[in-house]
Design a protein around this motif. Sequence first.
Motif, PDB file in Angstrom:
ATOM      1  N   THR A 266       0.974  -1.225  -0.069  1.00  0.00           N
ATOM      2  CA  THR A 266       0.023   0.081   0.140  1.00  0.00           C
ATOM      3  C   THR A 266       0.857   1.199  -0.014  1.00  0.00           C
ATOM      4  N   SER A 267       2.186   1.294   0.650  1.00  0.00           N
ATOM      5  CA  SER A 267       2.871   2.362   0.667  1.00  0.00           C
ATOM      6  C   SER A 267       3.494   2.837  -0.839  1.00  0.00           C
ATOM      7  N   LEU A 268       3.499   1.583  -1.501  1.00  0.00           N
ATOM      8  CA  LEU A 268       4.115   1.758  -2.842  1.00  0.00           C
ATOM      9  C   LEU A 268       2.943   2.350  -3.767  1.00  0.00           C
ATOM     10  N   ILE A 269       1.848   1.721  -3.832  1.00  0.00           N
ATOM     11  CA  ILE A 269       0.597   2.171  -4.686  1.00  0.00           C
ATOM     12  C   ILE A 269       0.332   3.793  -4.057  1.00  0.00           C
ATOM     13  N   PHE A 270      -0.001   3.852  -2.673  1.00  0.00           N
ATOM     14  CA  PHE A 270      -0.464   5.189  -2.170  1.00  0.00           C
ATOM     15  C   PHE A 270       0.741   5.944  -1.469  1.00  0.00           C
ATOM     16  N   SER A 271       1.466   6.493  -2.057  1.00  0.00           N
ATOM     17  CA  SER A 271       2.709   7.271  -1.439  1.00  0.00           C
ATOM     18  C   SER A 271       2.249   8.396  -0.130  1.00  0.00           C
ATOM     19  N   ASP A 272       1.039   9.010  -0.530  1.00  0.00           N
ATOM     20  CA  ASP A 272       0.836  10.179   0.173  1.00  0.00           C
ATOM     21  C   ASP A 272      -0.476   9.934   0.673  1.00  0.00           C
ATOM     22  N   ASN A 273      -0.556   9.776   2.073  1.00  0.00           N
ATOM     23  CA  ASN A 273      -1.893   9.411   2.815  1.00  0.00           C
ATOM     24  C   ASN A 273      -2.753  10.798   2.816  1.00  0.00           C
ATOM     25  N   GLU A 274      -2.466  12.053   3.069  1.00  0.00           N
ATOM     26  CA  GLU A 274      -3.308  13.178   2.515  1.00  0.00           C
ATOM     27  C   GLU A 274      -4.011  13.003   1.130  1.00  0.00           C
ATOM     28  N   SER A 275      -3.154  12.753   0.098  1.00  0.00           N
ATOM     29  CA  SER A 275      -3.797  12.735  -1.374  1.00  0.00           C
ATOM     30  C   SER A 275      -4.794  11.718  -1.281  1.00  0.00           C
ATOM     31  N   PHE A 276      -4.472  10.487  -0.782  1.00  0.00           N
ATOM     32  CA  PHE A 276      -5.402   9.323  -0.586  1.00  0.00           C
ATOM     33  C   PHE A 276      -6.797   9.922  -0.147  1.00  0.00           C
ATOM     34  N   ILE A 277      -6.892  10.501   1.194  1.00  0.00           N
ATOM     35  CA  ILE A 277      -7.959  11.032   1.675  1.00  0.00           C
ATOM     36  C   ILE A 277      -8.714  11.989   0.923  1.00  0.00           C
ATOM     37  N   GLU A 278      -8.108  12.831   0.233  1.00  0.00           N
ATOM     38  CA  GLU A 278      -8.616  13.553  -0.614  1.00  0.00           C
ATOM     39  C   GLU A 278      -9.138  12.887  -1.881  1.00  0.00           C
ATOM     40  N   VAL A 279      -8.650  11.958  -2.401  1.00  0.00           N
ATOM     41  CA  VAL A 279      -9.231  11.351  -3.537  1.00  0.00           C
ATOM     42  C   VAL A 279     -10.598  10.343  -2.702  1.00  0.00           C
ATOM     43  N   LEU A 280     -10.452   9.961  -1.494  1.00  0.00           N
ATOM     44  CA  LEU A 280     -11.816   9.469  -0.930  1.00  0.00           C
ATOM     45  C   LEU A 280     -12.697  10.545  -0.994  1.00  0.00           C
ATOM     46  N   GLN A 281     -12.335  11.691  -0.482  1.00  0.00           N
ATOM     47  CA  GLN A 281     -13.477  12.842  -0.251  1.00  0.00           C
ATOM     48  C   GLN A 281     -14.101  13.098  -1.446  1.00  0.00           C
ATOM     49  N   ARG A 282     -13.318  13.267  -2.298  1.00  0.00           N
ATOM     50  CA  ARG A 282     -13.814  13.902  -3.876  1.00  0.00           C
ATOM     51  C   ARG A 282     -14.593  12.824  -4.560  1.00  0.00           C
ATOM     52  N   ASN A 283     -14.474  11.404  -3.957  1.00  0.00           N
ATOM     53  CA  ASN A 283     -15.375  10.675  -4.542  1.00  0.00           C
ATOM     54  C   ASN A 283     -16.642   9.954  -3.602  1.00  0.00           C
ATOM     55  N   GLY A 284     -16.652  10.945  -2.438  1.00  0.00           N
ATOM     56  CA  GLY A 284     -17.933  10.782  -1.706  1.00  0.00           C
ATOM     57  C   GLY A 284     -17.587   9.994  -0.537  1.00  0.00           C
ATOM     58  N   ILE A 285     -16.499   9.683  -0.153  1.00  0.00           N
ATOM     59  CA  ILE A 285     -16.217   8.974   1.179  1.00  0.00           C
ATOM     60  C   ILE A 285     -15.725   9.865   2.105  1.00  0.00           C
ATOM     61  N   ARG A 286     -16.603  10.026   3.296  1.00  0.00           N
ATOM     62  CA  ARG A 286     -16.038  10.913   4.171  1.00  0.00           C
ATOM     63  C   ARG A 286     -15.161  10.316   5.080  1.00  0.00           C
ATOM     64  N   LYS A 287     -14.413  11.145   6.001  1.00  0.00           N
ATOM     65  CA  LYS A 287     -13.409  10.811   6.883  1.00  0.00           C
ATOM     66  C   LYS A 287     -13.975   9.862   7.910  1.00  0.00           C
ATOM     67  N   GLU A 288     -15.336  10.599   8.512  1.00  0.00           N
ATOM     68  CA  GLU A 288     -16.093   9.574   9.377  1.00  0.00           C
ATOM     69  C   GLU A 288     -16.180   8.195   8.994  1.00  0.00           C
ATOM     70  N   ASP A 289     -16.589   7.972   7.764  1.00  0.00           N
ATOM     71  CA  ASP A 289     -16.723   6.814   7.245  1.00  0.00           C
ATOM     72  C   ASP A 289     -15.589   5.824   7.405  1.00  0.00           C
ATOM     73  N   CYS A 290     -14.573   6.215   7.326  1.00  0.00           N
ATOM     74  CA  CYS A 290     -13.419   5.551   7.402  1.00  0.00           C
ATOM     75  C   CYS A 290     -13.110   5.244   8.870  1.00  0.00           C
ATOM     76  N   ILE A 291     -13.346   6.053   9.761  1.00  0.00           N
ATOM     77  CA  ILE A 291     -13.248   6.044  10.939  1.00  0.00           C
ATOM     78  C   ILE A 291     -14.286   5.011  11.539  1.00  0.00           C
ATOM     79  N   ASN A 292     -15.490   5.149  11.332  1.00  0.00           N
ATOM     80  CA  ASN A 292     -16.620   4.251  11.680  1.00  0.00           C
ATOM     81  C   ASN A 292     -16.309   2.936  11.001  1.00  0.00           C
ATOM     82  N   PHE A 293     -16.013   2.793  10.072  1.00  0.00           N
ATOM     83  CA  PHE A 293     -15.541   1.240   9.355  1.00  0.00           C
ATOM     84  C   PHE A 293     -14.446   0.707  10.223  1.00  0.00           C
ATOM     85  N   SER A 294     -13.371   1.408  10.580  1.00  0.00           N
ATOM     86  CA  SER A 294     -12.411   0.811  11.180  1.00  0.00           C
ATOM     87  C   SER A 294     -12.803   0.414  12.635  1.00  0.00           C
TER      88      SER A 294
END
Length: 98
Positions: free
Chosen positions: A5-33
């Motif tokens: 995952t570190s090779l595919i997604f080198s930047d955590n913040e960019s990954f989170i931005e992609v999630l949010q642009r595609n309708g996945i909220r930060k809260e969803d990630c927390i609740n899922f975990s």
Amino acid sequence: MLFITSLIFSDNESFIEVLQRNGIRKEDCINFSEEIKGLGFYDETKTSMILDLLIEEYFPNLNLIKTHYGTNNTGVIINKILEIAYLHPELLHTKEKS
């Protein structure tokens, strides 16, 4: 898996931005975990079934994320979400200004 995952997604913040642009909220990630933590109590078949339902519930636009990164591997995306939730939770918690 962390190495992959570190090779595919080198930047955590960019990954989170992609999630949010595609309708996945930060809260969803927390609740899922948090939901994932309780799956250890079930047998493998039930765990798999519940995991599929949780993914569908929390990440209905997961296919958009997979397309963005050019992968069909749901597990890689989910593992990155969980990695951030467990190892870098500060990136998912929004701070409210007072």
